[in-house]
Design an enzyme around this catalytic site. Structure first.
Site, PDB file in Angstrom:
ATOM      1  N   HIS A 135     -11.587   1.279  -1.416  1.00 31.51           N
ATOM      2  CA  HIS A 135     -11.405   0.939  -2.826  1.00 31.51           C
ATOM      3  C   HIS A 135      -9.949   0.676  -3.175  1.00 31.51           C
ATOM      4  O   HIS A 135      -9.031   1.331  -2.672  1.00 31.51           O
ATOM      5  CB  HIS A 135     -11.963   2.052  -3.719  1.00 31.51           C
ATOM      6  CG  HIS A 135     -11.198   3.338  -3.620  1.00 31.51           C
ATOM      7  ND1 HIS A 135     -10.096   3.618  -4.406  1.00 31.51           N
ATOM      8  CD2 HIS A 135     -11.359   4.409  -2.815  1.00 31.51           C
ATOM      9  CE1 HIS A 135      -9.626   4.808  -4.108  1.00 31.51           C
ATOM     10  NE2 HIS A 135     -10.375   5.311  -3.136  1.00 31.51           N
ATOM     11  N   HIS A 144      -4.416 -10.111   9.006  1.00 36.07           N
ATOM     12  CA  HIS A 144      -5.528  -9.968   9.948  1.00 36.07           C
ATOM     13  C   HIS A 144      -5.795  -8.483  10.158  1.00 36.07           C
ATOM     14  O   HIS A 144      -4.933  -7.751  10.648  1.00 36.07           O
ATOM     15  CB  HIS A 144      -5.187 -10.636  11.280  1.00 36.07           C
ATOM     16  CG  HIS A 144      -6.302 -10.596  12.285  1.00 36.07           C
ATOM     17  ND1 HIS A 144      -6.215 -11.227  13.490  1.00 36.07           N
ATOM     18  CD2 HIS A 144      -7.528 -10.016  12.263  1.00 36.07           C
ATOM     19  CE1 HIS A 144      -7.334 -11.045  14.179  1.00 36.07           C
ATOM     20  NE2 HIS A 144      -8.139 -10.299  13.445  1.00 36.07           N
TER      21      HIS A 144
END
Length: 208
Positions: A135, A144
């Site tokens: 979250h 990446h």
């Protein structure tokens, strides 16, 4: 349905194409790559070099860049946007993306990825197989996150960061742009720009 141009015909390109097909968003895949020895990927043709994208694609085409280099992938996405072509996100149907999260154009979300509430993922990112973004994380452009890597809540990741396979980042940590987190590392404190870290807990290995 519109065509999807996949820029990059390597292994990641194949992963992206399969995710696109499984998502049901595209039926026709067109690969472009500067390696002229590659003729097909997953039975789809490699139709030309990367520079030919701007003559082969039109405003009805969708484009995604499937190149591993964070810097090159982001540069190409920026060039594509400047030329008025439509960058799209490709999200595998086996990924779980919160309705309150945001995924920007040009980003690829692979199978098994979890992106939780209010997370924000920038352009030209790769969220690779089985990684988790908890979250309120914020990932800037060109990041990446490698297979099996896990980011705790409220992590902030700068542009072009590479987070290695199987690594973990503790909640609330900030990672500066162009940094690399080694495979299996455990990051428990902030990292500045252009550092390479590794180990458990992660320590600075090099600066660039």
């Amino acid at each position: 349905m519109s065509r999807l141009f996949v820029v990059g015909a390597g292994g990641h390109g194949a992963v992206v194409a399969e995710a696109a097909i499984e998502s049901g968003g595209w039926e026709k895949i067109v690969f472009l790559d500067d390696d002229e020895s590659i003729k097909t990927v997953l039975d789809f043709p490699v139709s030309g070099r990367v520079e030919q994208l701007f003559t082969l694609a039109d405003q009805q085409s969708d484009v995604v860049v499937a190149i591993g280099s964070n810097r090159r992938r982001l540069e190409l996405c920026e060039e594509i946007a400047r030329n008025g072509l439509r960058l799209v996100a490709v999200i595998h149907p086996a990924a779980c993306v919160s309705k309150s999260a945001s995924i920007s154009p040009g980003t690829v979300v692979c199978a098994g990825v979890i992106v939780n509430a209010r997370a924000r993922v920038g352009r030209a990112c790769i969220l690779n197989t089985g990684s988790t973004i908890d979250h309120d994380c914020v990932l800037d452009d060109g990041v990446h996150v490698s297979p099996g890597a896990n980011l705790g809540g409220m992590v902030r990741v700068g542009e072009r960061v590479w987070i290695g396979i199987g690594s973990s980042v503790r909640e609330g940590v900030a990672i500066g742009r162009d940094s690399i987190v080694g495979a299996g590392a455990a990051v428990i404190s902030d990292i500045g720009d252009a550092f390479t870290v590794g180990g458990v807990p992660a320590k600075v290995l090099t600066t660039r």
